[in-house]
Design an enzyme around this catalytic site. Structure first.
Site, mmCIF file in Angstrom:
data_model
loop_
_atom_site.group_PDB
_atom_site.id
_atom_site.type_symbol
_atom_site.label_atom_id
_atom_site.label_comp_id
_atom_site.label_asym_id
_atom_site.label_seq_id
_atom_site.Cartn_x
_atom_site.Cartn_y
_atom_site.Cartn_z
ATOM 1 N N ASN A 1 40.288 -26.066 2.549
ATOM 2 C CA ASN A 1 41.395 -25.208 3.379
ATOM 3 C C ASN A 1 42.171 -25.101 4.605
ATOM 4 O OD1 ASN A 1 40.893 -21.616 3.323
ATOM 5 N ND2 ASN A 1 40.733 -22.408 5.527
ATOM 6 N N GLU A 2 43.644 -25.393 4.236
ATOM 7 C CA GLU A 2 44.496 -25.340 5.436
ATOM 8 C C GLU A 2 44.760 -26.161 5.911
ATOM 9 O OE1 GLU A 2 43.699 -21.265 6.993
ATOM 10 O OE2 GLU A 2 44.427 -20.158 5.394
ATOM 11 N N ASP A 3 43.527 -27.278 6.094
ATOM 12 C CA ASP A 3 44.238 -28.342 6.671
ATOM 13 C C ASP A 3 45.234 -29.255 6.304
ATOM 14 O OD1 ASP A 3 41.154 -29.079 6.379
ATOM 15 O OD2 ASP A 3 40.736 -30.051 5.747
ATOM 16 N N HIS B 1 49.585 -19.829 0.670
ATOM 17 C CA HIS B 1 48.353 -18.488 1.928
ATOM 18 C C HIS B 1 49.397 -17.963 2.878
ATOM 19 C CE1 HIS B 1 44.157 -20.872 2.398
ATOM 20 N NE2 HIS B 1 44.330 -20.485 1.298
#
Length: 738
Positions: free
Chosen positions: A400-402, A443
């Site tokens: 998630n969003e790394d 996102h």
């Protein structure tokens, strides 16, 4: 438990060690042990049970309980062991120990079992000091967590508290067996025409009747397999697309006399595809199940409690049934929580909810020292093996969003270099630029975060698949009253309410979206204002997500331009102001109902460009623009546009489009009338009415809320759970208190 004769058919003996535990602070000078009600548990629950800490979710008690995470804790119990037959062995099985645990088993008449749990908080800080060669970067919480394989949200997030747990958080049991089945799975392909399911099984398949049964021997590597072919299999579909047919796979291990072990799993047969083909925009990203393109509208899932052991199977069911009732078809298990409990995936299989499964990495640049990589590798293998039989899981995502961390901090990385060793020698490994709307998922946080765009253009900001987006809203007044300890704190900007909102800069963001779109009042003395303020934040969330879902669903019908939309987030882990559409106590915010309306199997949408209807033909699983540019010379007076879709004399969908922003409109004297007739609430209005929302009362369910009303357009809302003589639900709408 008595002795087991050597001639008794030896099956798995698995008593759960649930009762008789006690615990204490490991380094406490007082040698006092406190009772544990039952295992699984975590130390906060046991401290609360013994009145040693206050409930952390009330008021500002989170601060009073931070010390718990700084300490080490010890749990102990004793248990009986039956005689172990020749050729068999006894094994203690720990399904989950949180997190750095040392197990000590003293074999004696009592069989003492003692487990020391070191502080994960302190260990994380120590590991960061031991590895200065890595650049520890993370958003949300402290950087020490990067080297600790513990659910990341425990360090605190922008919607959750810092509650560093410890303890035996999943069951502990004793297994005695001669032969143990360690795994069971199937590798079955469904043909493109759906007429044949074939592949390898490591079991026999049972349903109400045995449809296929095979015998085989165990190879020298311990693996047994058989081939299978089923003609015209009954397939598993997402809900509303077909049946959720499930099969039992059972494997028995036999010798010449006895059944030595048996295990069963339930699975489904389906053909799942992620369609990533070139299109006029870039590359598509959508799911096709059994040949049917599925618009994956749904929500992101975080752990539904900071203390997982108190989540019951019944509570999991209630959560996931809200998705079905709300016409949501996909749940994304977010990468900062846990690989969820078995019951979660079992229910998704049963209910027909597709699962997007993240691996547990989020919002940070992770270090890669060898021991940590070995642990991560084992973590991934164990969990994929545990979950791979679930037909509901259709994708595993890396994190998630790394990648956003890589971009923001300009960590070196070469997308074209696919050599893992090169990645390990750099400070990052990842994918393409995260804001690319033409490929992969997106996102989209330029509403609320980022550039804080107006939510009216949400649909123009989307990509091929929108896996996160959202808008904050206050929970209902009943939830706020639950965690606010003093009535003097019952106002929107109080210390207690501020403490129960962890989002950075939320004061400015909430204020921005309210001032841009709604009339507000400065009368802080009135309870009606408090409720009106709550309703305004909820209405802002409601409007934002309506613009998003309505527009993206329309784009789905336009050559699959948008393959899905997963709102951040479905749920909360404690009572808080957040992006959740249902709060911690399962009270639905108005957005839930608005989403449910636009996600009905057949839905109609109207926006300012569309002014009239004509006879139409709608393509199945698609969308069509029925009229546009019909009225060119509207007067300056604002007009509300309403659309209704009728099928066989039944109104199956409705929508209304309002002049924006709403703050320029007057909503006084709406002439709203609501009357109760048995389980029905009959609703009407003399003038267009915005966001009629009903109270969310414990044990009472309403079929609709957050309703927009047109004159003469009577709505009927089913209300179940009200007891005889009980007061009717309260309600409010935009401008009610003008």
């Amino acid at each position: 438990m008595g002795d087991i004769s050597a001639r008794t058919p030896l099956k798995l003996i698995s008593p759960v060690l649930e009762r008789g535990w006690s615990f204490r602070q490991t380094d406490s000078s007082e040698n006092e042990w406190y009772p544990v009600q039952k295992i699984p548990s975590v130390v906060h629950l046991d401290l609360m049970q013994n009145n040693l800490i206050p409930d952390p979710i009330i008021g500002m008690n989170e601060l009073k309980t931070e010390w718990v995470g700084e300490k080490s804790w010890t749990y102990k119990t004793t248990f009986d062991v039956p005689s172990v037959p020749i050729g068999a062995k006894a094994v203690l099985v720990f399904e989950g120990l949180d997190t750095f645990a040392t197990v000590k088993h003293i074999s004696s008449a009592e069989n003492l079992l003692e487990i020391d749990f070191d502080s994960a908080l302190r260990r994380g800080r120590e590991l960061e000091k031991v590895h200065p060669e890595y650049r520890f970067i993370c958003h949300n919480g402290e950087t020490g967590r990067l080297g600790v394989r513990k659910a990341q949200y425990y360090w605190g997030w922008d919607w959750g508290p810092v509650l560093m747990t410890a303890g035996p958080w999943r069951p502990v049991r004793l297994e005695i067996n001669e032969t143990r089945i360690s795994d069971l799975w199937a590798q079955i392909d469904v043909s493109k025409d759906l007429s044949l399911a074939s592949g390898k099984l490591f079991a026999r398949i049972n349903g109400c009747e045995i449809i296929s049964q095979h015998e085989t021997t165990i190879a020298t590597d311990g693996v047994a397999d058989v081939s299978i072919s089923l003609k015209n299999p009954e397939l598993w579909y997402p809900h509303d697309y077909g049946a959720q047919t499930l099969y039992d796979i059972t494997v028995d291990v036999l010798n010449s006399e006895f059944q030595l072990d048996t295990i069963s799993k339930r699975t489904g047969l389906r053909r799942g595809e992620l369609v990533q083909g070139d299109d006029e925009i870039g590359q598509s990203f959508y799911f096709r199940i059994n040949g049917i393109d599925v618009f994956c509208a749904g929500s992101c899932w975080i752990p539904a409690d900071n203390f997982i052991p108190r989540l019951t199977a019944e509570r999991y069911r209630k959560w996931l049934e809200t998705m079905i009732d709300g016409n949501q078809v996909m749940s994304r298990v977010w990468g900062g929580g846990i690989y969820e409990e078995d019951v979660f995936y079992d229910l998704c299989d049963e209910l027909g909810i597709l699962v997007w499964q993240d691996f547990m990495f989020g919002c940070r640049s992770y270090p890669t020292w060898p021991e940590l990589l070995d642990s991560i590798r084992e973590e991934a293998i164990c969990n994929v093996r545990r979950l791979r039989h679930h037909p509901s899981i259709v994708i595993y995502a890396g994190n998630n969003e790394d990648y956003q961390i890589q971009e923001q901090y300009k960590l070196e990385y070469n997308f074209a270099d696919k050599n893992p060793e090169s990645w390990l020698n750099s400070r990052f490994s990842g994918g393409k630029y995260t804001t690319d709307k033409t490929v992969g998922d997106l996102h989209q946080w330029n509403v609320w975060h980022g550039t804080q765009e107006k939510y009216q253009i949400f649909d123009d900001l989307g990509g091929s698949f929108n896996s996160e987006f959202g808008m904050e809203a206050f929970p209902h007044i009943q939830t706020i009253q639950c965690f606010v300890e003093h009535s003097s704190e019952l106002y929107p900007q109080s210390r207690s309410l501020d403490f129960h909102n962890k989002a950075d800069g939320y004061e400015r963001r909430i204020a921005t979206y309210l001032v841009e779109n709604f009339r507000t009042t400065t009368d802080l003395a009135l309870l009606t204002f408090r409720q009106a303020y709550i309703h305004l934040t909820q209405l802002a969330q409601c409007e934002a997500l309506m613009f998003a879902y309505r527009g993206w669903r329309r784009q789905w019908g336009q050559a699959r331009k948008c393959g899905g939309a997963l709102v951040w987030q479905l749920n909360d882990c404690w009572p808080v102001t957040s992006w959740a559409i249902i709060d911690y106590f399962l009270r639905k915010k108005p957005t839930y109902y608005a989403m449910s309306l636009v996600l009905r199997p057949s839905a109609v949408g109207v926006r300012r460009e569309h002014y009239d209807w004509s006879r139409i033909t709608v393509t199945a699983n698609g969308s069509i623009d029925v009229a546009h540019d019909v009225i060119d010379n509207l007067s300056e007076e604002p007009h509300v546009l309403a659309a209704r879709l009728w099928i066989d004399g039944v109104c199956v969908s409705r929508d209304m489009d309002w002049p924006q922003p709403l703050k320029y409109l007057s909503f006084e004297d709406r002439g709203v009338e609501i009357s109760q007739h048995g389980d029905e609430l009959r609703v009407s209005a003399m003038k267009p009415t915005k966001g009629l929302t009903f109270e969310e009362r414990e044990g009472v369910l309403v079929s609709d809320s957050a309703i927009d009303l047109a004159p003469g357009d009577k709505q009927v809302v089913t209300c179940s759970g009200l007891k005889a003589g009980e007061k009717m639900l309260s309600w409010t709408f935009l401008g009610q208190h003008e």
